[in-house]
Design a protein around this motif. Structure first.
Motif, PDB file in Angstrom:
ATOM      1  N   ASN A 213       8.439 -63.374  21.137  1.00 57.70           N
ATOM      2  CA  ASN A 213       7.235 -63.463  20.571  1.00 57.70           C
ATOM      3  C   ASN A 213       6.026 -63.505  21.801  1.00 57.70           C
ATOM      4  OD1 ASN A 213       7.748 -63.515  17.814  1.00 57.70           O
ATOM      5  ND2 ASN A 213       8.364 -65.533  18.076  1.00 57.70           N
TER       6      ASN A 213
ATOM      7  N   VAL B 128       3.890 -61.792  24.747  1.00 57.56           N
ATOM      8  CA  VAL B 128       2.987 -60.458  25.027  1.00 57.56           C
ATOM      9  C   VAL B 128       3.735 -59.975  26.416  1.00 57.56           C
ATOM     10  CG1 VAL B 128       0.833 -59.324  25.257  1.00 57.56           C
ATOM     11  CG2 VAL B 128       1.103 -61.328  23.753  1.00 57.56           C
TER      12      VAL B 128
ATOM     13  N   VAL C  93       2.003 -64.640  21.230  1.00 54.92           N
ATOM     14  CA  VAL C  93       1.319 -63.783  20.324  1.00 54.92           C
ATOM     15  C   VAL C  93       0.489 -64.538  19.657  1.00 54.92           C
ATOM     16  CG1 VAL C  93       2.895 -63.360  18.672  1.00 54.92           C
ATOM     17  CG2 VAL C  93       0.930 -61.520  19.380  1.00 54.92           C
TER      18      VAL C  93
ATOM     19  N   ILE D 176       5.218 -56.925  21.885  1.00 50.86           N
ATOM     20  CA  ILE D 176       5.645 -58.614  21.906  1.00 50.86           C
ATOM     21  C   ILE D 176       7.120 -58.443  22.103  1.00 50.86           C
ATOM     22  CG2 ILE D 176       3.855 -59.808  20.911  1.00 50.86           C
ATOM     23  CD1 ILE D 176       5.781 -59.802  18.241  1.00 50.86           C
TER      24      ILE D 176
ATOM     25  N   VAL E 167      -0.622 -53.860  21.664  1.00 48.39           N
ATOM     26  CA  VAL E 167      -0.153 -55.163  22.071  1.00 48.39           C
ATOM     27  C   VAL E 167       1.404 -54.917  21.969  1.00 48.39           C
ATOM     28  CG1 VAL E 167      -0.053 -57.499  21.787  1.00 48.39           C
ATOM     29  CG2 VAL E 167      -2.196 -56.194  21.509  1.00 48.39           C
TER      30      VAL E 167
END
Length: 836
Positions: free
Chosen positions: A15, A17, A40, A11, A9
């Motif tokens: 913040n 994704v 996120v 970011i 993941v």
């Protein structure tokens, strides 16, 4: 094996994704399109909240930076609500002037669950107060929890490799150890209660459960042992049992107290025990001090209690516990310390033993070989023992009274069952040595319950006392008379054969039947007597009593006021009766009984008046069993309430079912026993059953015998009146065969008289029978009651009864009692058998 791909993941500075790989999709259970571009926090909301000041700030992101380069577990909430766990490592990447944070997450759910499982198991093992010990296949300790250390005082490093039997149960023999090993080696769990030894030597009671752990081949690998301390409850159980047994055996008080002291010193070897009695002159009298020299007991014997008479004299005087930590310096022992210090005793704790009125009647003392105070364990011991010692000492003070309470009946002053059996066994032993016969007479007062109910219990008690005196006066020197219970007496006569027993039984019968005038009430008692003979009917008093009881019941069935000898045939009858009783109980519980239905015909218009319900029982082995057999059995065995309830419920369901199918049946009639009316809840139960089946109270007629109406139990007439008040019809069954009386018949809430079949049988040939049936018809007419004739088998009987004015007819002339299906066929045929 294919290696699992980590979830990734990424970011951005907002913040959001920006990358969510396929593995991440599977881990979160969310499609990539649903996540990309979203904050996120949707992926790890629970985890982010503690770091909101830095993890997702829009400035320097100091909180997030702290996580870079580290690895930790995070909870992962899947879309479907399930939770998984991931091991996350975070990297900070700067590319083209933009800072990105890349999280690599490995699915560690299974490892997390396993770790949590181990953590919980560790908590179970280490946080419990129970002691847990695991042994290997060499019977050596591999593991012991903290509870074991607390319970037994051993450090963990002292235990590993030790044999638990030698460590905790040093008093066990090799046979004890081998027996336990045999159980566990076979894969069988072992449970017991043991007196174990702590590291400091103190004994404690433990409940021990040992469970074997076997491998796939069935070989023992480990043993898991769980030990729970039960010292207090076990002490109470053991000491109470031993003392009460000693009291029941009438052991001397000194012996009882020796048991107390011996048991204390067995479970508490650091204690020297003594028990003293305080006599009527308030002086100390030693009873038991097994570890003290006799000279010490002699020295204190007779000392008056007082405020400074050692620990025991002071405790008895004050009525309070006295703890002397150091005998050498405590002023309470001035003048007495030289008696105990040379014995190596330096402390003494004394507890007063009080009677039920609060007076000190003794003391229980613990002496110690060191300067100390009593432990919690010792205080628990006294909590258990002092009440028992008080019981024993009070018994000693009132020994004569207790002896009478224990072995004599308080009402009649005859020996009770215990003393009777003891004396009888001695008589049988002597008879066996001398080859003599012994006769055992079992007497039961006839209709004693009716006497109690009619005249009251004081009259019943006086009658029992009168008969007890007569029996006692009748007996010879070696005869034994006793009262078993209620209205049952036993007479044991040595050197008595069958002929002599017959003569004596006649004498007893005549003697008992003499009139008793009790408070102006003249009572003519009678007794049914059963007789068994030694040795032909049994070799012990238990068997002889049982067989005499069996013979007594046979005598009662023959008409009361008679006597009968036991025989093999009688015994077989008793065995069959018990088997039938068990079978009847099973039949009621498992719905094996059946109901038959016999129609009642209205003589005026030849229409159906109602249906009498009759219980039937066909047993798979015994075949058809007559109601004249199993109904009395149900009454005698206490099952009649259960049976009647079953009949009422099933009959009401059947009537409701018939009406739903179009059969016109005005009512059902059910016969109840006298004991059914002792239940004040009977009307409520009947009304509830009627409502459940959509029926009205007048859809049901209850047939009562004259015995019900003569019953003096206060509940009976109250229950009868309640049933009448709610609308249930009441019929007097078998009228004319009992104690028929117009005086009580006039006041009874009944709507119907039922002529007994014995009057109907000879109607055509016997003028007396016709006159009696005519008289009963007139009684019914006068009292405005419906009169029913049952047992009609011939048309001539029917015509006579019709001319005499009877309203309802019942009998084989119309139909036998029929099963439900056959009764329906009879209904469809239109009553073709009814005479016109």
């Amino acid at each position: 094996m294919e290696q699992a791909i980590d979830s990734i993941v990424v970011i951005d500075v907002n913040n959001d994704v920006v990358l969510f790989n396929r593995a991440a999709e599977q881990l979160w259970g969310r499609p990539r399109a649903e996540v990309l571009g979203r904050n996120v926090s949707m992926l790890v909301p629970d985890y982010l909240s503690p770091f909101h000041d830095g993890f997702i700030d829009s400035n320097r992101r100091t909180g997030l930076n702290r996580l870079v380069g580290s690895s930790r577990e995070i909870p992962i909430k899947q879309k479907n609500g399930a939770t998984r766990w991931g091991s996350m490592s975070l990297s900070r990447v700067k590319t083209e002037g933009e800072i990105l944070y890349t999280a690599f997450i490995k699915d560690v759910t299974e490892q997390h669950i396993e770790q949590e499982h181990h953590r919980l198991l560790s908590m179970v093992a280490d946080q419990t107060d129970n002691a847990i010990v695991i042994l290997d296949d060499n019977w050596q300790i591999q593991y012991a929890n903290n509870g074991f250390t607390k319970m037994f005082g051993f450090a963990a490093d002292e235990l590993i490799g030790q044999q638990p039997f030698a460590l905790l149960l040093p008093h066990w023999t090799p046979d004890n150890v081998q027996s336990v090993r045999n159980h566990l080696t076979k894969g069988q769990a072992y449970c017991s209660e043991e007196l174990a030894c702590r590291r400091d030597g103190r004994r404690i009671w433990c409940s021990v459960t040992s469970n074997p752990v076997l491998n796939e081949s069935g070989q023992l690998m480990n043993i898991v042992n769980v030990l729970t301390e039960i010292t207090h409850s076990k002490m109470h159980e053991v000491l109470q049992h031993r003392m009460l047994v000693a009291l029941a055996r009438e052991e001397p008080i000194a012996t009882v107290m020796e048991i107390v002291c011996a048991e204390i010193e067995r479970v508490a070897p650091d204690v020297v025990t003594s028990v003293l009695r305080v006599d009527e002159e308030r002086r100390l009298r030693p009873l038991s001090a097994p570890s003290l020299p006799h000279s010490y007991s002699q020295a204190i014997d007779g000392l008056p209690i007082g405020p400074k008479v050692g620990s025991c004299g002071t405790a008895a005087y004050l009525g309070e516990t006295v703890v002397v930590r150091d005998i050498a310096t405590d002023p309470l022992w001035d003048g007495y310390r030289d008696l105990v210090l040379p014995l190596g005793l330096f402390s003494c704790w004394s507890t007063p033993i009080k009677c039920s009125k609060g007076r000190s009647i003794g003391t229980l003392a613990f002496y110690y070989r060191e300067i100390r105070e009593p432990s919690t364990f010792h205080r628990q011991l006294t909590d258990v023992l002092v009440p028992l010692c008080a019981l024993a000492l009070e018994r000693e003070e009132t020994r004569g009274q207790i002896r009478r309470l224990a072995f004599y009946d308080s009402l009649t002053e005859l020996p009770n069952r215990s003393l009777l059996q003891a004396k009888a066994e001695l008589a049988l032993s002597e008879a066996q040595r001398n080859h003599h016969q012994v006769a055992v007479f079992f007497l039961d007062i006839d209709r004693f319950k009716q006497i109690n109910d009619l005249h009251g219990h004081p009259v019943g008690d006086f009658l029992l006392q009168t008969l007890a005196k007569r029996l006692d006066q009748q007996r010879k020197v070696n005869d034994i008379v006793g009262r078993l219970s209620s209205d049952e007496f036993v007479l044991v006569v040595p050197q008595c054969d069958g002929g002599q027993a017959t003569e004596l039984a006649e004498q007893l019968r005549v003697m008992i039947s003499k009139s008793c005038d009790i408070n102006g009430v003249a009572i003519l008692p009678s007794a049914s007597i059963g007789i068994s003979l030694f040795p032909q009917d049994g070799h012990d008093i238990g068997t002889l009593l049982h067989r005499a009881d069996t013979a007594m019941h046979q005598a009662k069935e023959q008409g009361r006021g008679r006597f009968s000898f036991f025989s093999h045939e009688l015994n077989q009858l008793a065995i069959r009766r018990q088997a039938m009783e068990r079978a009847l109980h099973e039949a009621i519980c498992t719905n094996q009984l059946d109901l038959h239905y016999q129609p009642q015909i209205c003589m005026r218009n030849n229409k159906l008046h109602g249906v009498e319900v009759l219980a039937r029982w066909r047993h798979s082995v015994m075949g058809d069993i007559s109601p004249t057999c199993f109904i009395p059995l149900a009454e005698e065995s206490g099952m009649i309430d259960q049976l009647s309830l079953w009949v009422i419920r099933k009959a009401c369901r059947q009537l409701s079912h018939w009406r739903q199918r179009g059969f016109s049946i005005p009512m059902i009639a059910i016969n109840l026993s006298a004991t059914n009316f002792h239940d004040s809840k009977l009307p409520e139960m009947i009304l509830r059953t009627l409502r459940e089946n959509g029926l009205q109270p007048d859809d049901l007629t209850l047939e009562l015998t004259e015995g019900v109406l003569m019953d003096t139990n206060p509940e009976t007439m109250e229950t009868v009146r309640k049933l009448h008040d709610v609308g249930v019809r009441l019929s007097m069954d078998d009228f004319g065969t009992g104690y028929s009386s117009l005086s009580y018949l006039r006041d009874l809430p009944i709507q119907e008289l039922k002529l007994d079949r014995s009057f109907v049988r000879d109607l055509c040939s016997n003028a007396t029978s016709r006159a009696l049936s005519e008289a009963i018809a007139r009684i019914g007419e006068t009292l405005q009651l419906t009169v029913v004739a049952e047992g009609i088998e011939e048309e001539g009987q029917y015509q006579i009864l019709q001319r005499q004015g009877y309203h309802v007819a019942q009998g084989y002339l119309f139909a036998k009692p029929l099963g439900a299906a056959d009764f329906e066929d009879w209904m469809r045929e239109g009553f073709s058998a009814i005479p016109h």
